[in-house]
Design a protein around this motif. Structure first.
Motif, PDB file in Angstrom:
ATOM      1  N   ALA A 234      59.909  12.584-101.232  1.00  0.00           N
ATOM      2  CA  ALA A 234      58.865  13.291-101.976  1.00  0.00           C
ATOM      3  C   ALA A 234      57.750  12.344-102.424  1.00  0.00           C
ATOM      4  CB  ALA A 234      59.472  13.986-103.196  1.00  0.00           C
ATOM      5  N   GLN A 235      58.103  11.067-102.641  1.00  0.00           N
ATOM      6  CA  GLN A 235      57.109  10.084-103.047  1.00  0.00           C
ATOM      7  C   GLN A 235      56.371   9.478-101.853  1.00  0.00           C
ATOM      8  OE1 GLN A 235      56.438   9.256-106.350  1.00  0.00           O
ATOM      9  NE2 GLN A 235      57.852  10.914-106.868  1.00  0.00           N
ATOM     10  N   GLY A 236      56.780   9.833-100.637  1.00  0.00           N
ATOM     11  CA  GLY A 236      56.155   9.266 -99.439  1.00  0.00           C
ATOM     12  C   GLY A 236      56.716   7.920 -99.044  1.00  0.00           C
ATOM     13  N   HIS A 237      57.904   7.552 -99.554  1.00  0.00           N
ATOM     14  CA  HIS A 237      58.534   6.265 -99.234  1.00  0.00           C
ATOM     15  C   HIS A 237      59.439   6.454 -98.013  1.00  0.00           C
ATOM     16  CE1 HIS A 237      58.215   5.574-103.863  1.00  0.00           C
ATOM     17  NE2 HIS A 237      57.043   5.498-103.264  1.00  0.00           N
ATOM     18  N   ARG A 238      58.881   6.398 -96.824  1.00  0.00           N
ATOM     19  CA  ARG A 238      59.639   6.752 -95.630  1.00  0.00           C
ATOM     20  C   ARG A 238      60.766   5.768 -95.337  1.00  0.00           C
ATOM     21  NH1 ARG A 238      55.491   7.786 -90.877  1.00  0.00           N
ATOM     22  NH2 ARG A 238      57.441   8.345 -89.833  1.00  0.00           N
ATOM     23  N   GLN A 239      60.489   4.472 -95.475  1.00  0.00           N
ATOM     24  CA  GLN A 239      61.530   3.483 -95.178  1.00  0.00           C
ATOM     25  C   GLN A 239      62.661   3.545 -96.200  1.00  0.00           C
ATOM     26  OE1 GLN A 239      59.347  -0.250 -94.832  1.00  0.00           O
ATOM     27  NE2 GLN A 239      59.339  -0.035 -92.614  1.00  0.00           N
ATOM     28  N   GLN A 240      62.307   3.704 -97.465  1.00  0.00           N
ATOM     29  CA  GLN A 240      63.354   3.797 -98.492  1.00  0.00           C
ATOM     30  C   GLN A 240      64.203   5.050 -98.306  1.00  0.00           C
ATOM     31  OE1 GLN A 240      60.231   2.875 -98.941  1.00  0.00           O
ATOM     32  NE2 GLN A 240      59.992   1.386-100.583  1.00  0.00           N
ATOM     33  N   ALA A 241      63.553   6.162 -97.952  1.00  0.00           N
ATOM     34  CA  ALA A 241      64.310   7.397 -97.738  1.00  0.00           C
ATOM     35  C   ALA A 241      65.288   7.231 -96.580  1.00  0.00           C
ATOM     36  CB  ALA A 241      63.351   8.556 -97.460  1.00  0.00           C
TER      37      ALA A 241
END
Length: 542
Positions: free
Chosen positions: A392-399
């Motif tokens: 939801a925050q746009g953190h693709r690598q962390q997700a």
């Protein structure tokens, strides 16, 4: 495939060209600077590779990719007459290497500051334009990868991990639930890690570095790694910020709840390890609600969750250590983002990590196995929630990292749950017919329609029926327990919904571990908690 002017000597195709000629052509401007102005390092190297599933690129496409990357990196900007000399060589179908000298036509050093990030950004554009596998753009918060030299050294020594990775694990485990800087350093030294503190004139510690015992460089000195070389959040200032907020004292609670003496646990009494893991499960479930709050508070919880995983990996026996260590390593990428973490609301999660370390090593048998299954079930829920928060925050690598950690946790859960679930299934099969029918009716009322029928058909329903019958005998309403267990969010990704509900029901009802009961099926075990209606529990799980 390509070069700075398209006419560089090509020993691979031209029998009259030699490597010496190519080297001289590339080094011409370096030599023109003279020995007094010679750069210590004047060679720039980059490799570009496609994914295994990508189509094969033509020579012309590889040449275009090379030109775009050297332009983006500042080696040879498009239209710049002073660009550096470079060549691109195709070593295999799926990759090329670019070699360049970083002296331009004006004999000045090229501006290649931040070249790696700029080249990566251009590669992301090429992937999208050419229909190749698209990698996730980095945000600068990833830990530094081991170098090829470190990897080769680990292989020569027969080590499964590089020194950098081993030290990163050691520092994270020493930090998990630590209450002070002194305790953090003491834990490191106790773990057998060499610690070198940088002390200022005032006597204050300004920084630190760590090394493995016996790991030496060519001069015989220890190979030191500073905190930043391990991960961006392991610098001393970042560690101090995390330690600045006092954590809640659950360590003593885990010991008093265990009621253990002499390292043995009588039937129905929890070991320190089991009690600590049940406290961690409770903290994990409570923490999920905080992910709906302010981003800074959520970031603090996401960060602290990594400490619980590190603590579990540090206290796991070999049978389960591999999966838990893999989960902790995968999740450490998810524990960092550019959202500034507020640590006040994460103190309970950090306290849970401290309790796990205090509780000591845990097996997959008896109360330890049941407690391990409970905490892993809760952590899977929390880690998946963290993945969705990152998305939801746009953190693709962390997700993606959090999803990978959840997969490893599922593998660990299957190991931990195998024995206690087998005991529960057997207990469920032996339930009196009337008792079993009441649990089936409770499930149909809590989950009406097709959903309830699917749960009744799952193989693990025997275990869920046993848990509900035990809770009912202790004074709980099975329907209310099921509704509360289902309200703990996320069940879509569960391998077995009934297995997950079993551990949630047991945790909410505060039932003893499955091997503890000595009563007949359908009757409360001798150690069952006092009969208390489920509605009397003031904790909220939504």
């Amino acid at each position: 495939m390509a070069s700075w002017d398209g006419f560089a000597p090509d020993p691979g195709r031209d029998p009259n060209a030699s490597l010496k000629q190519l080297q001289s052509a590339l080094d011409m401007r370096v030599d023109q600077r003279g020995s007094r102005r010679r750069l210590k390092k004047h060679v720039w190297h980059c490799s570009i590779r496609t994914a295994p599933e990508d189509r094969l690129l033509s020579d012309e496409e590889w040449a275009e990719a090379a030109r775009r990357v050297v332009a983006a990196a500042g080696i040879a900007p498009e239209g710049d007459p002073n660009g550096c000399r470079w060549v691109a060589v195709r070593h295999a179908d799926n990759h090329i290497h670019i070699a360049a000298t970083i002296v331009g036509g004006n004999l000045l050093k090229a501006d290649i500051e931040n070249d790696f990030n700029r080249a990566q950004a251009e590669c992301r554009k090429i992937e999208k334009e050419w229909g190749l596998r698209e990698l996730k753009p980095g945000d600068g918060t990833a830990a530094k990868e081991p170098t090829n030299r470190e990897k080769h050294k680990a292989q020569r020594q027969g080590q499964p991990d590089t020194s950098r990775q081993q030290l990163r694990d050691a520092v994270r485990q020493a930090l998990a639930g630590a209450a002070s800087e002194a305790e953090f350093f003491a834990r490191l030294e106790k773990a057998g890690v060499l610690v070198n503190r940088k002390v200022g004139p005032s006597g204050d510690t300004l920084g630190y570095s760590v090394a493995l015992v016996g790991e030496r460089d060519a001069t015989g000195e220890p190979v030191w790694f500073g905190g930043y070389k391990l991960a961006p959040d392991l610098t001393l200032p970042k560690i101090r910020k995390r330690l600045a907020v006092p954590i809640e004292g659950r360590e003593a609670d885990s010991r008093s709840a265990a009621g253990a003496s002499g390292g043995r646990t009588p039937a129905g009494r929890r070991s320190p390890a089991a009690a600590a893991r049940l406290l961690a499960a409770e903290a994990a479930v409570d923490a999920i609600e905080l992910l709906d709050g302010e981003p800074e508070d959520a970031a603090g919880v996401v960060q602290a969750t990594g400490e619980v995983l590190d603590a579990l990996a540090a206290t796991a026996l070999p049978a389960q250590k591999r999966e838990l260590l893999a989960a902790a390593r995968a999740y450490e990428r998810a524990s960092r983002s550019h959202v500034r973490a507020a640590n006040a609301d994460s103190r309970t999660v950090r306290a849970a990590a401290r309790a796990v370390l205090s509780g000591g090593y845990s097996s997959n048998r008896g109360p330890d196995g049941a407690a391990a299954a409970t905490v892993l079930s809760a952590l899977i829920l929390l880690v998946i929630a963290a993945s969705r928060w990152h998305a939801a925050q746009g953190h693709r690598q962390q997700a993606a990292a959090a999803r990978a950690a959840a997969d490893q946790l599922r593998a660990a859960y299957r190991q931990a749950a195998a024995q206690p679930m087998a005991a529960l299934r057997e207990r469920g099969r032996q339930l009196p017919k009337a008792v079993r029918e009441r649990q089936e009716q409770a499930l149909r009322r809590a989950v009406p329609g097709e959903g309830g029928r699917q749960l009744l058909a799952e193989p693990e329903f025997d275990a869920l029926a046993a848990a509900l019958a035990e809770a009912e005998a202790a004074g709980h309403d099975p329907k209310v327990l099921l509704e509360r267990a289902r309200s703990w969010r996320e069940l879509d990704t569960a391998d077995s919904v009934t297995a997950v509900l079993t551990w949630r029901v047991r945790h909410i009802a505060k039932l003893p571990h499955p091997a503890a009961g000595t009563g007949r099926p359908g009757r409360p075990a001798a150690t069952t908690a006092p009969a208390t209606p489920a509605a009397a529990d003031p904790r909220r799980h939504r």
